[in-house]
Write an enzyme that holds these catalytic residues in place. Structure first.
Site, PDB file in Angstrom:
ATOM      1  N   HIS A  81     -24.106  33.448  -0.546  1.00 41.64           N
ATOM      2  CA  HIS A  81     -23.729  32.548  -1.643  1.00 41.64           C
ATOM      3  C   HIS A  81     -23.577  33.320  -2.953  1.00 41.64           C
ATOM      4  O   HIS A  81     -22.645  33.073  -3.717  1.00 41.64           O
ATOM      5  CB  HIS A  81     -24.734  31.402  -1.782  1.00 41.64           C
ATOM      6  N   HIS A 238     -18.288  24.371   1.682  1.00 39.62           N
ATOM      7  CA  HIS A 238     -19.388  25.324   1.786  1.00 39.62           C
ATOM      8  C   HIS A 238     -19.036  26.469   2.736  1.00 39.62           C
ATOM      9  O   HIS A 238     -19.371  27.633   2.494  1.00 39.62           O
ATOM     10  CB  HIS A 238     -20.702  24.674   2.212  1.00 39.62           C
ATOM     11  N   ASP A 242     -19.099  30.496   2.019  1.00 41.52           N
ATOM     12  CA  ASP A 242     -19.676  31.501   2.928  1.00 41.52           C
ATOM     13  C   ASP A 242     -18.637  32.556   3.284  1.00 41.52           C
ATOM     14  O   ASP A 242     -18.919  33.756   3.299  1.00 41.52           O
ATOM     15  CB  ASP A 242     -20.137  30.837   4.235  1.00 41.52           C
ATOM     16  N   HIS A 265     -20.279  33.152   9.700  1.00 34.69           N
ATOM     17  CA  HIS A 265     -20.588  34.518   9.255  1.00 34.69           C
ATOM     18  C   HIS A 265     -20.211  35.589  10.278  1.00 34.69           C
ATOM     19  O   HIS A 265     -19.623  36.602   9.958  1.00 34.69           O
ATOM     20  CB  HIS A 265     -22.086  34.636   8.958  1.00 34.69           C
TER      21      HIS A 265
HETATM   22 ZN   LIG Z   1     -23.925  29.110   3.359  1.00 34.76          ZN
END
Ligand SMILES: [Zn+2]
Length: 306
Positions: A81, A238, A242, A265
């Protein structure tokens, strides 16, 4: 002020808070750094081997958050973040001192980082930035998840989609241009999870610091947080935050078009590794010209280098 020159923060920023997964309190000092420093973490709770430089190849875990590790086994986790905020705001050089292994989760978004950076201001140097320009399309698939990056003219486009069986989250998609779109909603969008996953995460020794103050929790077709959502597409937004943070592990601004469905991720990191496997996949541009008005850069100058 040129967006094509390297930037740092004007003054020291102090932030502290609990880590989402470890539940440990960390104190951070974000400090201005000289051009060509990049983003560097320093674990001040350790006396030696305590620098961790986030990069594509030192991601040690990308399962629930992004963790980077140095050669001595010293790690920093949940960096995405802050990295997303730094990427979006164009902060090229910064030293981040932290006295624990995980960054504070704060409110689960990048909003506080962005506010603090705006409060101290941004300092632009005379040194040009470097840009990675994607030259070839690279695609990765993992079951129903997919991610690709392909050449674009002057922008970094992120086209992200999530598909949840949960009917409240459902399918959400958003497309942004990182250097042009107003990123306020992206920065403000919080981490989220399903209520039924909270117990599973805790069993895995994760989410120890998780509360309704730092994550959106969805139970069936209800949001358990009293305040509800911050924006209509908060879930996918969000994921875009990321993604920006994970892309910044490349160290540079990227010109390309990224398309992702149901990734996260790990997939973003695997994509970058694949891009850098072959230097025909990308080129590195260094922009020499200085002090071009921002509006001209977007329309004229970036086009001429692209
Ligand atoms: Zn996150």
């Amino acid at each position: 002020m040129s967006v094509l020159n390297q930037k740092t923060i004007k003054d020291v920023i102090t932030i502290h808070g609990v880590g989402l997964h470890t539940g440990k309190i960390a104190h951070m000092k974000l400090k201005p750094a000289e051009p060509n420093t990049g983003v560097i973490f320093k674990r001040t709770d350790l006396k030696e081997n305590n620098f961790v430089i986030p990069g594509v190849y030192n991601v040690s875990s990308a399962a629930f958050s992004t963790t980077v590790l140095n050669d001595y086994g010293v790690s920093i986790s949940t960096i995405e973040h802050l990295m997303g905020a730094l990427y979006g705001m164009g902060i090229d050089n910064i030293l981040i001192e932290i006295d624990n292994e995980e960054l504070p989760i704060l409110d689960g978004s990048a909003k506080n980082f962005v506010n603090e950076i705006n409060k101290v201001g941004i300092k632009t140097s005379e040194i040009p930035i470097k840009i990675i320009k994607i030259e070839k399309k690279i695609t990765l698939e993992d079951g129903v998840k997919s991610i690709s990056i392909e050449p674009s003219k002057i922008s970094l486009d992120i086209d992200f989609e999530i598909k949840y069986e949960n009917s409240l989250i459902g399918t959400q998609r958003n497309i942004i241009k990182v250097y042009e779109t107003d990123l306020t909603d992206i920065y403000a969008s919080r981490t989220f999870c399903l209520y039924e996953d909270v117990a599973k995460l805790k069993k895995m020794n994760l989410a120890k610091g998780g509360t309704l103050n730092n994550a959106v929790v969805v139970k069936d077709n209800k949001i358990l947080n009293k305040e509800g959502l911050r924006n209509e597409k908060e879930f996918v937004n969000h994921k875009i935050l990321d993604c920006m943070g994970d892309l910044y592990l490349s160290g540079y601004k990227i010109i390309g078009k990224l398309t992702c469905s149901q990734g996260g991720h790990r997939l973003t990191n695997q994509l970058l590794r694949k891009v850098f496997e072959d230097n025909k996949n990308f080129s590195i541009l260094e922009v020499k010209e200085k002090k071009i008005p921002y509006t001209l850069i977007k329309k004229r100058y970036l086009k001429s280098i692209a």
